[in-house]
Design a protein around this motif. Structure first.
Motif, mmCIF file in Angstrom:
data_model
loop_
_atom_site.group_PDB
_atom_site.id
_atom_site.type_symbol
_atom_site.label_atom_id
_atom_site.label_comp_id
_atom_site.label_asym_id
_atom_site.label_seq_id
_atom_site.Cartn_x
_atom_site.Cartn_y
_atom_site.Cartn_z
ATOM 1 N N ARG A 2 -12.517 -2.030 4.271
ATOM 2 C CA ARG A 2 -12.299 -0.728 3.647
ATOM 3 C C ARG A 2 -12.843 0.368 4.567
ATOM 4 N NH1 ARG A 2 -11.537 1.909 -1.386
ATOM 5 N NH2 ARG A 2 -12.753 3.828 -1.583
ATOM 6 N N HIS A 32 -8.955 8.699 -0.154
ATOM 7 C CA HIS A 32 -10.103 8.089 -0.815
ATOM 8 C C HIS A 32 -11.068 9.153 -1.327
ATOM 9 C CE1 HIS A 32 -8.861 4.706 1.928
ATOM 10 N NE2 HIS A 32 -9.065 4.020 0.808
ATOM 11 N N TRP A 282 -3.273 3.722 9.000
ATOM 12 C CA TRP A 282 -3.824 2.681 8.128
ATOM 13 C C TRP A 282 -2.785 1.579 7.901
ATOM 14 C CZ3 TRP A 282 -7.407 5.829 9.190
ATOM 15 C CH2 TRP A 282 -8.677 5.791 8.623
ATOM 16 N N ARG A 283 -1.528 1.987 7.682
ATOM 17 C CA ARG A 283 -0.458 0.993 7.488
ATOM 18 C C ARG A 283 -0.318 0.117 8.739
ATOM 19 N NH1 ARG A 283 2.249 5.542 5.183
ATOM 20 N NH2 ARG A 283 2.440 5.341 2.907
ATOM 21 N N ASP A 288 -6.664 -0.945 3.883
ATOM 22 C CA ASP A 288 -6.382 -0.630 2.482
ATOM 23 C C ASP A 288 -6.116 0.864 2.334
ATOM 24 O OD1 ASP A 288 -6.749 -3.245 1.736
ATOM 25 O OD2 ASP A 288 -8.857 -2.985 1.177
ATOM 26 N N ARG A 291 -4.594 4.958 -3.171
ATOM 27 C CA ARG A 291 -3.417 5.118 -4.012
ATOM 28 C C ARG A 291 -3.133 6.586 -4.280
ATOM 29 N NH1 ARG A 291 -4.071 0.605 -8.840
ATOM 30 N NH2 ARG A 291 -3.979 -1.282 -7.492
#
Length: 301
Positions: A2, A32, A282-283, A288, A291
């Motif tokens: 994370r 985040h 990040w992808r 992670d 959302r």
């Protein structure tokens, strides 16, 4: 693994900074943590603004708060010399290309008729979104070398903590400041909140006896995280942070190649004006992703 994406001033590269529309869109994009700046007005209201004087880059005068106001125009005046009513007259949703070296005027989508919000309004917005998964990072703007522009650090910290507690957000908020007097007081009155000691080369002189171990000094000041300017981050600093038991959240990183180097060094968070770019990185790296928060539904729907 994370590693966090922290939206800087919302997402300054995409939408007007430190505004309700900008913060809304940033939550809907997905971060985040939502970072924004707070200062204290003449009538002791907490407002979102990065600058201790009203910035001509992010703000424009529209009209006086009342006819014949001797403080008008407000741009250029200290924030702590103006009331909330005066500051609320400003246009803060259009970043005009007044400065040729301002990259954000080229990428930031304007949102006309946007006003400077209070901290309470932001907390109400986050509550309306039910954005429980988004941590709030509240930077208290304070400059110990300019006390005439700066609120008393203990009073300032207490007002922010009280407002966060009133909205039930103290447990999932981080208090940030370059002024470590605020970090010390936050540690005393809100020990459960995270505390980010901000540091940069230009403000090292604010701190006495830093020595060769900045993370150890930050830990002694009550910090739970060190948040350095990216040019300061190297293997030595990361090792010192690990020894002090501090995570590292690096700012302000907008280039994905630089972000990759920071990730390889082991930072726990990247503060960015362009969270959309970081989401793509990040992808690619299989990290992670935060959302996206669902958009607010219109009333009655």
């Amino acid at each position: 693994m994370r590693v966090e994406i922290h939206g800087h001033r919302g997402a300054r590269g995409l939408w007007p900074e430190n505004t309700l529309p900008g913060l809304s869109r940033t939550m809907e994009l997905g971060v985040h943590a939502l970072e924004f700046d707070v200062a204290l007005t003449a009538d002791r209201r907490l407002v979102l603004t990065h600058d201790l004087t009203v910035s001509a880059v992010t703000s424009a005068d529209r009209r006086p708060a009342h006819p014949g106001d001797p403080l008008y125009p407000y741009v250029g005046r200290p924030v702590n010399s103006l009331t909330l009513a005066q500051l609320r007259t400003l246009e803060v949703g259009v970043r005009l290309p007044r400065h040729p070296d301002d990259p954000f005027a080229l990428t930031q989508a304007p949102v006309p008729d946007t006003r400077m919000p209070t901290l309470g309004a932001v907390l109400g917005l986050v509550g309306a979104y039910e954005a429980e998964g988004v941590r709030l990072h509240v930077e208290l703007k304070s400059d110990p070398t300019r006390p005439h522009l700066t609120a008393d650090p203990e009073l300032f910290t207490e007002l922010v903590v009280e407002e966060l507690d009133r909205h039930g957000r103290l447990g999932d908020t981080a208090i940030l400041s370059f002024d470590w007097r605020i970090i010390r007081h936050a540690a005393a009155i809100a020990p459960g909140a995270r505390r980010f000691a901000l540091i940069e080369l230009d403000t090292l002189h604010w701190h006495d006896d830093l020595g060769d171990d900045v993370p150890a000094a930050a830990r002694a000041a009550g910090a739970t995280t060190l948040s350095p300017e990216h040019v300061m981050v190297d293997e030595r600093l990361m090792a010192q942070c690990a020894a002090a038991g501090l995570d590292v959240a690096v700012w302000t990183v907008n280039d994905t190649a630089l972000a990759s180097r920071m990730l390889d060094l082991g930072v726990a968070g990247i503060v960015t004006d362009y969270p959309d770019r970081m989401r793509e990185l990040w992808r690619e790296r299989g990290l992670d992703l935060p959302r996206p928060v669902a958009p607010l539904r219109p009333v009655g729907v």
